[in-house]
Design a protein around this motif. Sequence first.
Motif, mmCIF file in Angstrom:
data_model
loop_
_atom_site.group_PDB
_atom_site.id
_atom_site.type_symbol
_atom_site.label_atom_id
_atom_site.label_comp_id
_atom_site.label_asym_id
_atom_site.label_seq_id
_atom_site.Cartn_x
_atom_site.Cartn_y
_atom_site.Cartn_z
ATOM 1 N N PHE A 135 5.634 28.109 -2.372
ATOM 2 C CA PHE A 135 4.413 27.814 -1.611
ATOM 3 C C PHE A 135 4.347 26.329 -1.278
ATOM 4 C CE2 PHE A 135 -0.035 26.463 -1.544
ATOM 5 C CZ PHE A 135 -0.551 27.297 -0.560
ATOM 6 N N GLY A 136 4.681 25.470 -2.265
ATOM 7 C CA GLY A 136 4.637 24.031 -2.044
ATOM 8 C C GLY A 136 5.635 23.571 -1.003
ATOM 9 N N ALA A 158 3.278 16.976 -3.527
ATOM 10 C CA ALA A 158 3.303 18.420 -3.780
ATOM 11 C C ALA A 158 4.583 19.056 -3.265
ATOM 12 C CB ALA A 158 2.089 19.084 -3.138
ATOM 13 N N ASN A 159 4.970 18.710 -2.068
ATOM 14 C CA ASN A 159 6.178 19.295 -1.482
ATOM 15 C C ASN A 159 7.407 18.914 -2.286
ATOM 16 O OD1 ASN A 159 8.621 18.918 0.577
ATOM 17 N ND2 ASN A 159 7.295 20.528 1.379
ATOM 18 N N PHE A 160 7.488 17.663 -2.695
ATOM 19 C CA PHE A 160 8.641 17.202 -3.461
ATOM 20 C C PHE A 160 8.646 17.794 -4.865
ATOM 21 C CE2 PHE A 160 10.943 13.458 -5.513
ATOM 22 C CZ PHE A 160 12.182 14.009 -5.252
ATOM 23 N N SER A 183 0.834 -1.211 0.000
ATOM 24 C CA SER A 183 0.000 0.000 0.000
ATOM 25 C C SER A 183 0.866 1.257 0.000
ATOM 26 C CB SER A 183 -0.926 -0.007 1.220
ATOM 27 O OG SER A 183 -1.617 1.217 1.335
ATOM 28 N N THR A 184 1.894 1.279 0.856
ATOM 29 C CA THR A 184 2.798 2.437 0.907
ATOM 30 C C THR A 184 3.601 2.544 -0.375
ATOM 31 O OG1 THR A 184 2.960 2.264 3.313
ATOM 32 C CG2 THR A 184 4.690 3.489 2.192
ATOM 33 N N LEU A 185 3.983 1.417 -0.956
ATOM 34 C CA LEU A 185 4.752 1.439 -2.201
ATOM 35 C C LEU A 185 3.933 2.043 -3.335
ATOM 36 C CD1 LEU A 185 7.529 0.565 -3.301
ATOM 37 C CD2 LEU A 185 6.480 -1.594 -3.996
ATOM 38 N N ARG A 186 2.660 1.675 -3.426
ATOM 39 C CA ARG A 186 1.793 2.268 -4.458
ATOM 40 C C ARG A 186 1.637 3.766 -4.233
ATOM 41 N NH1 ARG A 186 -1.104 -2.639 -3.651
ATOM 42 N NH2 ARG A 186 -2.435 -1.608 -2.111
ATOM 43 N N LEU A 187 1.462 4.157 -2.994
ATOM 44 C CA LEU A 187 1.317 5.580 -2.690
ATOM 45 C C LEU A 187 2.596 6.339 -3.029
ATOM 46 C CD1 LEU A 187 -0.175 7.974 -1.463
ATOM 47 C CD2 LEU A 187 0.582 7.213 0.803
ATOM 48 N N ALA A 188 3.756 5.746 -2.710
ATOM 49 C CA ALA A 188 5.034 6.406 -2.992
ATOM 50 C C ALA A 188 5.250 6.564 -4.493
ATOM 51 C CB ALA A 188 6.178 5.617 -2.371
ATOM 52 N N PHE A 189 4.938 5.538 -5.266
ATOM 53 C CA PHE A 189 5.090 5.621 -6.724
ATOM 54 C C PHE A 189 4.145 6.670 -7.306
ATOM 55 C CE2 PHE A 189 7.200 1.361 -6.869
ATOM 56 C CZ PHE A 189 8.292 1.750 -7.628
ATOM 57 N N ALA A 190 2.914 6.690 -6.823
ATOM 58 C CA ALA A 190 1.953 7.684 -7.318
ATOM 59 C C ALA A 190 2.395 9.094 -6.957
ATOM 60 C CB ALA A 190 0.567 7.399 -6.750
ATOM 61 N N ALA A 191 2.868 9.279 -5.720
ATOM 62 C CA ALA A 191 3.337 10.596 -5.298
ATOM 63 C C ALA A 191 4.565 11.019 -6.087
ATOM 64 C CB ALA A 191 3.645 10.580 -3.796
ATOM 65 N N MET A 192 5.469 10.062 -6.363
ATOM 66 C CA MET A 192 6.663 10.383 -7.143
ATOM 67 C C MET A 192 6.293 10.767 -8.570
ATOM 68 S SD MET A 192 9.877 10.766 -7.029
ATOM 69 C CE MET A 192 10.299 9.979 -5.479
ATOM 70 N N GLY A 211 16.144 9.529 -5.689
ATOM 71 C CA GLY A 211 16.439 8.279 -5.004
ATOM 72 C C GLY A 211 16.340 8.406 -3.500
ATOM 73 N N LEU A 212 16.891 9.497 -2.971
ATOM 74 C CA LEU A 212 16.833 9.712 -1.521
ATOM 75 C C LEU A 212 15.416 10.017 -1.060
ATOM 76 C CD1 LEU A 212 20.046 11.891 -1.075
ATOM 77 C CD2 LEU A 212 19.784 9.449 -0.604
ATOM 78 N N GLN A 213 14.723 10.830 -1.831
ATOM 79 C CA GLN A 213 13.380 11.238 -1.431
ATOM 80 C C GLN A 213 12.392 10.080 -1.519
ATOM 81 O OE1 GLN A 213 12.858 14.157 -0.142
ATOM 82 N NE2 GLN A 213 10.670 13.949 0.202
ATOM 83 N N PHE A 214 12.622 9.168 -2.454
ATOM 84 C CA PHE A 214 11.707 8.029 -2.571
ATOM 85 C C PHE A 214 11.740 7.194 -1.290
ATOM 86 C CE2 PHE A 214 10.288 3.836 -4.002
ATOM 87 C CZ PHE A 214 9.132 4.190 -4.680
ATOM 88 N N GLY A 215 12.941 7.045 -0.720
ATOM 89 C CA GLY A 215 13.038 6.371 0.566
ATOM 90 C C GLY A 215 12.306 7.127 1.651
ATOM 91 N N ASN A 216 12.378 8.450 1.610
ATOM 92 C CA ASN A 216 11.648 9.268 2.589
ATOM 93 C C ASN A 216 10.141 9.133 2.409
ATOM 94 O OD1 ASN A 216 14.025 10.252 3.707
ATOM 95 N ND2 ASN A 216 14.091 12.033 2.367
ATOM 96 N N LEU A 217 9.699 9.005 1.148
ATOM 97 C CA LEU A 217 8.274 8.835 0.897
ATOM 98 C C LEU A 217 7.766 7.521 1.491
ATOM 99 C CD1 LEU A 217 7.917 10.054 -2.809
ATOM 100 C CD2 LEU A 217 7.340 11.289 -0.722
ATOM 101 N N LEU A 218 8.595 6.485 1.417
ATOM 102 C CA LEU A 218 8.187 5.187 1.964
ATOM 103 C C LEU A 218 8.086 5.235 3.485
ATOM 104 C CD1 LEU A 218 10.329 2.758 -0.233
ATOM 105 C CD2 LEU A 218 7.861 3.116 -0.347
#
Length: 310
Positions: A139-140, A183-185, A98-107, A237-244
């Motif tokens: 703003f983001g 949004a922030n990323f 579930s978190t992996l899908r969310l991270a990919f979508a957010a990325m 690469g670093l941020q994707f780990g943070n997203l997870l």
Amino acid sequence: MLRFLTQRLVGAVPVLLGVSIAVFLMVHLLPGDPATIMLQGAPASAEDIANLRHELGLDRPLHVQYVTYMERVLQGDLGKSIHTRRPVIKEIFGVFPSTLRLAFAAMAVALALGISMGILAALRQNSWLDSFSMGTALFGVSMPDFWIGLLLILIFSVRLGWFPATGIGDWKHIVLPAVALGANFAAIIARLVRSSLLEVMRQDYVLSARAKGLKQRTVIMRHALRNALIPVVTIVGLQFGNLLGGAVVIETVFARQGFGRLAITAILAKDFPLIQGVVLFGAIIYVILNILVDLSYAWLDPRIKYESLV
């Protein structure tokens, strides 16, 4: 490439070993006894607690406990959760998809918005479009994830009714969390792409491509953008780990089960095996992402050789 990959994997061993030692020591320094926690809710004497501690190996010296723990880890056994009594690995893989899908979508949201805004701002430097893009990016960056999430729920779920506010289901359930998390990323990527692209566009090979009469689009997409994306790939690469690991706020706002919420639940419940498993699993993900980022450099810029990355 094989030599580079081997050296990176070998170099990752001390990192993971250090993480395992650190989290093992920190967990055992936390107040509370796992045996006492497991026997909560049932009448237990001091003898019952002592017997359970012996069964769990908690009465052994700390270094012996660590060696035993690592022997199990190397066999793929991260132990069992104190509260659910289920294997830790099953607890992790139960929520990680579930978190992996969310991270990919957010990325995907972050890359689409960030790269587009960064390119437009670089091509129209010092124009109103540049100011608008960078103002939006600022703003983001300034707005916290939970505030963006609540705002999206208010507008697109409560007022307009386009997307569900909470839960896990079809693609509609992931749109708002992905936008709130990405949004922030996206703002960070936009600022990075703009500065990197402006620097690359002043390079001699880009000027030569323009002198040959190539179209602006061809110069940007084929020559400038790929090299400009190298610092972006690093932070992706670093941020994707943070997203997870850092999706816990968004998962809480949108009532989603995930890896981040599992970590917070384990800490609050003092579920020591689950805490150790979550941290170690997260460290492995970070190591893999860093290796993939390094491998992508040579693909983005042919001038970079794997030998130079060693």
